[in-house]
Write a protein that holds these residues in place. Structure first.
Motif, PDB file in Angstrom:
ATOM      1  N   LYS A  96       5.788  -7.628  12.885  1.00 50.02           N
ATOM      2  CA  LYS A  96       6.563  -6.006  13.028  1.00 50.02           C
ATOM      3  C   LYS A  96       5.425  -5.186  13.135  1.00 50.02           C
TER       4      LYS A  96
ATOM      5  N   MET B   3       4.496  -2.548  16.028  1.00 47.98           N
ATOM      6  CA  MET B   3       4.647  -1.200  15.752  1.00 47.98           C
ATOM      7  C   MET B   3       3.191  -0.727  16.077  1.00 47.98           C
TER       8      MET B   3
ATOM      9  N   PRO C 244      10.818   3.427  10.761  1.00 47.00           N
ATOM     10  CA  PRO C 244      10.834   1.746  10.748  1.00 47.00           C
ATOM     11  C   PRO C 244      11.120   1.498   9.437  1.00 47.00           C
TER      12      PRO C 244
ATOM     13  N   PRO D 100      14.989  -0.300   8.430  1.00 48.09           N
ATOM     14  CA  PRO D 100      15.837  -0.738   9.316  1.00 48.09           C
ATOM     15  C   PRO D 100      17.208  -0.843   9.156  1.00 48.09           C
TER      16      PRO D 100
END
Length: 130
Positions: free
Chosen positions: A56, A60, A84, A87
């Motif tokens: 992730k 990102m 973010p 979620p």
């Protein structure tokens, strides 16, 4: 037509496989596992969480183009790119605890920080965890 052109990129295919597998085992009951099996499952979950968190962060770090391409709208704050750290929430069918109850049981970062600071100042570090 090129058969590879229709296949999703490896990152998307891998993450989709993970979520599909989690959906398949969502109703599995850990009560029936032996103690050593539960320990192994917990270890594997921790490994999977670490791998997903690392993936992730890598995505990102390179997702500036996604944010730039996300249209502004009144519901933009609901988009996972908007925050973010929050979620999208899902609730598996048949879950015994409503998601709202689980969320309300969690301490916010500021609550944890203030409790930790107070414990350190009073010489009772770690007392907030008991």
């Amino acid at each position: 037509m090129n058969p590879q052109a229709a296949q999703p990129p490896p990152l998307l295919a891998g993450v989709t496989t993970v979520t599909e597998t989690l959906t398949k085992i969502a109703d599995a009951n850990p009560s029936f596992l032996a103690t050593n099996q539960k320990a192994t499952v917990l270890l594997e979950i921790a490994r999977a969480e670490a791998q997903l968190a690392e993936l992730k962060l890598r995505v990102m770090a390179d997702a500036g183009d996604v944010a730039a391409d996300t249209p502004a709208s009144p519901d933009a704050h609901k988009h996972p790119i908007a925050d973010p750290a929050q979620p999208p929430q899902t609730r598996r069918p048949g879950a015994s605890v409503p998601l709202g109850r689980v969320e309300s049981a969690r301490l916010s970062h500021s609550q944890v920080s203030s409790r930790t600071s107070a414990s350190v100042k009073t010489g009772r570090a770690g007392a907030h965890l008991r």
